[in-house]
Design a protein around this motif. Structure first.
Motif, short mmCIF file in Angstrom:
data_model
loop_
_atom_site.label_atom_id
_atom_site.label_comp_id
_atom_site.label_asym_id
_atom_site.label_seq_id
_atom_site.Cartn_x
_atom_site.Cartn_y
_atom_site.Cartn_z
N THR A 1 0.89 -1.41 0.02
CA THR A 1 -0.08 -0.05 -0.01
C THR A 1 0.87 1.13 0.00
N TYR B 1 -9.21 -2.93 7.41
CA TYR B 1 -9.17 -3.17 5.76
C TYR B 1 -10.76 -2.76 5.54
N LEU C 1 -7.06 -0.37 0.69
CA LEU C 1 -7.36 -1.25 1.94
C LEU C 1 -8.87 -1.86 1.63
#
Length: 607
Positions: free
Chosen positions: A31, A94, A174
């Protein structure tokens, strides 16, 4: 080894623990890789790694206390259950795009690992025992590395598959990859269920009481570090591992940015894949190290690993091909296995069972202090915009220092590791009766003499070094004299033979192994010649035994024997059997030893 009750379950638990921890880390790192560039990317990656390292520093004393105070399999069970709840929290983060929460839970997951670690690694010695200590460490290192390798590839591929093109921030990423959280939960749940089936191998636990005030005041820190430094070799090995992991951590931390800025590689699959090849290398290196440590912990391998790692780190900045870099990372892993398996096995071997948890916790503590310091150094380099290439050179210099430390302590073991690797390339040795060599008593080895390799053949399966008696003329050879002296050989000559046997007696009083070939010369006809009685001059007032040795006929198929037999081939290794007989009384006469070895020859050659 794998037939030991609980061995397979334990290795699967180790695999799932590393696989799950690595999975979340990879998701966070990928990420960061997608959203940030340059120095900001390196800084954030360093922070992620710091969050993983800090718990091992902060929980040094509590984790060591738990591993020594309670049964290690119970600690693994509770830690695995804790991981189930942590991964549920990660999955929640998430799905709600809570990057900071997911970031913070990286630290909580690392807390669980820090408490888990000493029990997990201390369990190796309890489960596999001294006999399979190196093999157990090799298996754990290989399984852990396969988990890391598998986690990198598995979670990176799934991350790239679910990654939404054009994502603007961490939250969008996410939320898109949120289903991966359930894989983390599932892995932790299976780990917990398997941990419940681990057998209790704790013969005794320390009756300790943990006091928070002493922990906060640093009392436990000083006390536990003193426990580790009490045996200098343990401390030196821990320091060497700390330096090695610092080099590895920095190389992996900067490679992503290096590949992106210098090589123009932006796909995380390629970047993580190349680094994952180091994992394949560690698996290969761990298996090789365990194989080369079949009879004892072969710490000499660590010297070769350190030199190799150093050369590879220095060479990376000169390579522009990702294919060649991939090969270098694979070799880096192989040589890492040569460092990790012997040194970790040696630490466990030297640590007493009652302090094993504390020693392993100290190992984690010191290693993570090293890694944390060098990660901060990496962050500072990135913050001031310094070229990542400079860090490779710095780590190369650190590798030179690591090599120096290992050669300084283990130069004799490194020499024998080198000789052993050369010998096993051409010959396959099978040793029988090694259990007849007592571990803590003096041993007078008396063997038939069949080749120039006999001194190598007898030493290879033994961790204790043999003090050979050799002809003084050979002892004084210009170049070889240095090695004979360092190898603590005993020069023997007709004029001073009594002095030589007095020296042999002094060595035996110190519970050394003294090796003598009583025939006095290499056999020219393949038979066992008459034994000289010189060794009978050694006074039998030492605590030890005589062990007769017979080196089999396979040696006659080699270039190093004077008597030659057909059957040797350049295309396959020559098989050589070596037999260690049952211990004999120190007063056993030369004629009797000669007869015993002749009988061993008849018995074993007839098989």
């Amino acid at each position: 080894m794998f037939k030991i009750v609980g061995a397979i379950n334990y290795l699967i638990v180790v695999f799932l623990n590393a696989f799950t921890d690595l999975g979340h880390k990879i998701i966070i790192q990928n990420t960061i890789f997608k959203v940030y560039d340059g120095s900001q990317q390196i800084v954030l990656t360093a922070i992620v790694n710091a969050l993983i390292l800090l718990p091992f520093i902060l929980l040094f004393s509590p984790s060591g206390f738990l591993a020594d105070r309670f049964a290690k399999h119970k600690i693994m069970q509770y830690a695995a259950l804790f991981a189930v709840f942590i991964t549920l929290g990660i999955t929640y983060a998430y799905y709600h795009g809570e990057f900071l929460l997911a970031f913070a839970l990286t630290f909580i997951l690392a807390l669980q690992s820090a408490l888990y670690g000493p029990a997990k690694y201390g369990y190796i010695k309890e489960l596999f025992g001294q006999k399979y200590l190196s093999a157990g460490n090799g298996a754990v290192q290989a399984v852990t590395t396969v988990a890391i390798l598998g986690g990198i590839i598995f979670y990176t591929v799934l991350f790239e598959t679910l990654y939404p093109e054009g994502a603007q921030n961490e939250a969008e990423i996410l939320e898109a990859i949120a289903p991966l959280g359930w894989l983390l939960v599932g892995g932790s749940l299976i780990e917990y269920l398997l941990a419940l089936r681990l057998p209790n191998k704790s013969s005794a636990v320390a009756q300790k009481v943990f006091k928070l005030k002493r922990y906060l005041s640093g009392f436990y820190l000083k006390k536990n570090l003193k426990t580790v430094t009490r045996k200098r070799e343990i401390f030196d090995d821990i320091m060497a591992l700390g330096i090695f992991w610092s080099i590895s951590q920095v190389v992996l931390a900067v490679f992503g940015e290096y590949a992106k800025s210098k090589l123009g590689v932006t796909n995380t699959i390629y970047v993580q894949g190349v680094m994952a090849l180091a994992g394949i290398g560690i698996v290969i290196g761990s298996i090789l190290a365990a194989k080369l440590s079949r009879n004892y912990v072969n710490v000499g391998l660590s010297g070769f690993g350190a030199v190799g790692v150093t050369l590879i780190v220095f060479s990376i900045p000169f390579v522009e091909s990702m294919k060649i870099i991939a090969l270098l990372f694979t070799l880096f892993g192989v040589l890492s296995g040569f460092i990790l398996v012997p040194l970790n096995s040696r630490i466990q071997e030297l640590a007493s069972n009652v302090h094993l948890g504390t020693v392993i916790a100290a190992n984690n503590f010191i290693q993570n202090i090293f890694m944390f310091f060098f990660l901060m150094l990496t962050t500072l380099f990135a913050y001031y915009g310094m070229d990542a290439e400079i860090l490779f050179y710095c780590m190369g210099l650190l590798g030179v220092y690591l090599s120096y430390l290992l050669f300084k302590r283990y130069y004799v073991d490194i020499f024998w590791a080198f000789v052993g690797m050369l010998a096993t390339l051409r010959y396959k040795f099978s040793y029988h009766g090694l259990e007849n060599i007592p571990q803590n008593r003096a041993v007078l080895l008396l063997s038939n003499h069949v080749s120039w390799l006999d001194w190598v053949i007898l030493q290879l399966p033994l961790s204790r070094k043999i003090n050979y008696m050799i002809d003084r003329d050979v002892y004084n050879w210009p170049v070889a004299h240095f090695f004979f002296e360092k190898g603590e050989t005993i020069p023997l000559s007709p004029r001073a033979f009594k002095d030589a046997f007095r020296e042999a007696h002094a060595r035996l009083l110190k519970r050394r192994i003294v090796g003598i070939f009583p025939e006095g010369a290499i056999s020219k006809d393949g038979k066992v010649a008459a034994f000289h009685r010189g060794y009978e001059l050694i006074r039998p007032d030492y605590d030890g035994v005589i062990v007769p040795v017979y080196i089999g006929r396979g040696i006659f198929k080699t270039l190093f024997a004077r008597h030659k037999e057909s059957g040797g081939s350049w295309f396959r290794r020559t098989e050589i059997d070596v037999y260690f007989g049952e211990p004999l009384s120190k007063e056993t006469k030369a004629k009797d030893i000669e007869e015993i070895i002749k009988n061993m020859r008849k018995r074993y050659e007839a098989q």
